[in-house]
Write an enzyme that holds these catalytic residues in place. Sequence first.
Site, short mmCIF file in Angstrom:
data_model
loop_
_atom_site.label_atom_id
_atom_site.label_comp_id
_atom_site.label_asym_id
_atom_site.label_seq_id
_atom_site.Cartn_x
_atom_site.Cartn_y
_atom_site.Cartn_z
N HIS A 73 0.82 -1.21 0.00
CA HIS A 73 0.00 0.00 0.00
C HIS A 73 0.86 1.26 0.00
O HIS A 73 1.91 1.33 0.64
CB HIS A 73 -1.03 0.00 1.13
CG HIS A 73 -0.49 0.03 2.52
ND1 HIS A 73 -0.21 1.20 3.19
CD2 HIS A 73 -0.22 -0.96 3.41
CE1 HIS A 73 0.19 0.94 4.43
NE2 HIS A 73 0.21 -0.37 4.58
N ASP A 115 5.84 1.27 7.36
CA ASP A 115 4.45 0.90 7.10
C ASP A 115 3.80 1.90 6.14
O ASP A 115 3.27 2.91 6.57
CB ASP A 115 3.67 0.85 8.40
CG ASP A 115 2.24 0.38 8.22
OD1 ASP A 115 1.92 -0.20 7.16
OD2 ASP A 115 1.44 0.61 9.14
N GLU A 165 -5.28 1.81 2.22
CA GLU A 165 -5.20 0.61 3.05
C GLU A 165 -5.44 0.96 4.51
O GLU A 165 -6.12 0.23 5.23
CB GLU A 165 -3.83 -0.05 2.89
CG GLU A 165 -3.70 -1.43 3.55
CD GLU A 165 -3.24 -1.40 5.00
OE1 GLU A 165 -3.24 -2.46 5.65
OE2 GLU A 165 -2.90 -0.30 5.51
N GLU A 166 -4.86 2.08 4.94
CA GLU A 166 -4.96 2.46 6.34
C GLU A 166 -6.38 2.87 6.74
O GLU A 166 -6.69 2.98 7.92
CB GLU A 166 -3.99 3.60 6.65
CG GLU A 166 -2.51 3.24 6.46
CD GLU A 166 -1.99 2.25 7.48
OE1 GLU A 166 -2.79 1.76 8.30
OE2 GLU A 166 -0.79 1.96 7.45
N ASP A 187 3.45 -6.11 3.26
CA ASP A 187 3.11 -4.98 4.11
C ASP A 187 4.02 -5.00 5.33
O ASP A 187 3.82 -5.80 6.24
CB ASP A 187 1.64 -5.09 4.53
CG ASP A 187 1.12 -3.85 5.22
OD1 ASP A 187 1.92 -2.95 5.49
OD2 ASP A 187 -0.09 -3.80 5.50
N HIS A 216 2.58 3.14 13.31
CA HIS A 216 1.53 4.16 13.23
C HIS A 216 1.87 5.40 14.05
O HIS A 216 0.98 6.06 14.59
CB HIS A 216 0.18 3.58 13.65
CG HIS A 216 -0.46 2.73 12.60
ND1 HIS A 216 -1.75 2.25 12.71
CD2 HIS A 216 0.00 2.28 11.41
CE1 HIS A 216 -2.04 1.54 11.63
NE2 HIS A 216 -0.98 1.55 10.83
#
Length: 510
Positions: free
Chosen positions: A279, A291, A323-324, A352, A446
């Site tokens: 992604h 990420d 994607e997130e 990923d 994140h």
Amino acid sequence: MKRPGLLAALAAVAGVGAALDYGAPDPESQAPLAVGGKRRLVSSELLQDAISGEKLFARAKELYEIAKLGEEEYNRPTRVIGSEGHLGTLLYIHSALADLGDYYNLSSQSFPAVVGNVFESRLVIADRLAESAEPMSLTPPTEYREPVSGDVVLVENDGCDLTDYPAHVRGNIALVRRGTCSFGKKSGNAGKSGAVAAVIYNHESGTVHGTLGQPSPDHVATFGLSREEADGVIARLRRGESVDATAFVDAEVKTVETHNLVAQTAAGDPENCVMLGGHSDSVADGPGINDDGSGSLSLVEVAAQLARFDVRNCVRFAWWAAEEEGLLGSDFYVASLSPEENRRIRVFMDFDMLASPNFAYQVYNATNDAHPVGSQELRDLYVRWYEARGLPYTFIPFDGRSDYDGFIRHGIPAGGIATGAEGVKTEEEAALFGGRAGEWYDPCYHQLCDDLSNVNVTAWEINTKLVAHAVAHFAVSFEGFPERSDAVVADDGAGTYGQRVRYHGSRLFV
């Protein structure tokens, strides 16, 4: 207003073209390995040899500069969909592929995506700040973006039916147990019942990192809460005591147009495609260099090196948007496939997070009895590669946390590898892989610190070589790999894949 197309949209990002120097392709690395004027058929060994950690990290440096384009709007580097950082990411990927000439047929797929951003939040229960409270992804703000107060009202059962909500929840804050139905359903029922906010507490240890999913006008500001913090409140309520609370969420939920990018080799049998994806977006809170900068850049580098070779089967690379926000790009892509186009994809590979600092070499535990036939053969291909090099590996659940999910649900064999997110490394894994037991595989998952310091280049290079091996293997032949069937795995809650319903992307939704 709809954007006039991918390139025009990207060109409209002020300063992207001028501010970033992506560099010309390295002539030596791009030169075809020719035999008699034709490209040599790809081999696993040669394609792996072209992969280096130095090249991958150089791409990461470029990606971090792109993430800085999001600073003006978000006050931090980010590549969240709708940001200039994400548009710059798409431009970077598109430019890298376009520089390879006519080796790939490039296309983009536009779609609307819902994105949420929480600017500030807090939950105070009985005059104490709830430390485990986390606003749900895609939560609306509290009314007028101001604090709302009321009594905490315990909702019986799982809050999946309006009759679970007592009349006195109106004007108060609903406390709902996680389980059975989606968080969005619970929030909507709380809103319909007149609650000013909802708190969904965990039935397991730890807090709830959840999403409300598709926005609804019935949703109210919603938090997840740990079982540990909820237990004391519930005990007081069951004794008949009154517990007051104040909730505050300043957030926005909006729809933006974004893009998937797809590159398919011009050569190779178009009826038999190996497809792989990662992604292109990050969360709003950071630049997303691991990420999924790591996975998406691995695909860019493998695609660039593959262009030196010929292939017998088509190879299709994809970079998913949103994607997130809940696997929106990959879901949209697979749902758009005709039955004929679906069957042309013999296998899908998801990559990923391939460079987690406290990494483990993780293989999705896909099996043919629980997933489309061929998924287990892909899993075993990864295992054989690790074993042949004397490298340890571990299996992880194939539970819907990344972009393979839509492919599995549409009957396409799938699998992948990863290096870990917010999971905690065990003592046994530390003995196998090194690193720190008791800490997350990616301590900056994140977060703002998912930057250039947040990648393990050794793990990244090794895993990208495995990506290259898998691509070369299927680009040459599908001999011995199961033929596609029309079977689609049902979401019946049974077996390994049935557990997928707990997740849709990185956040729980049930």
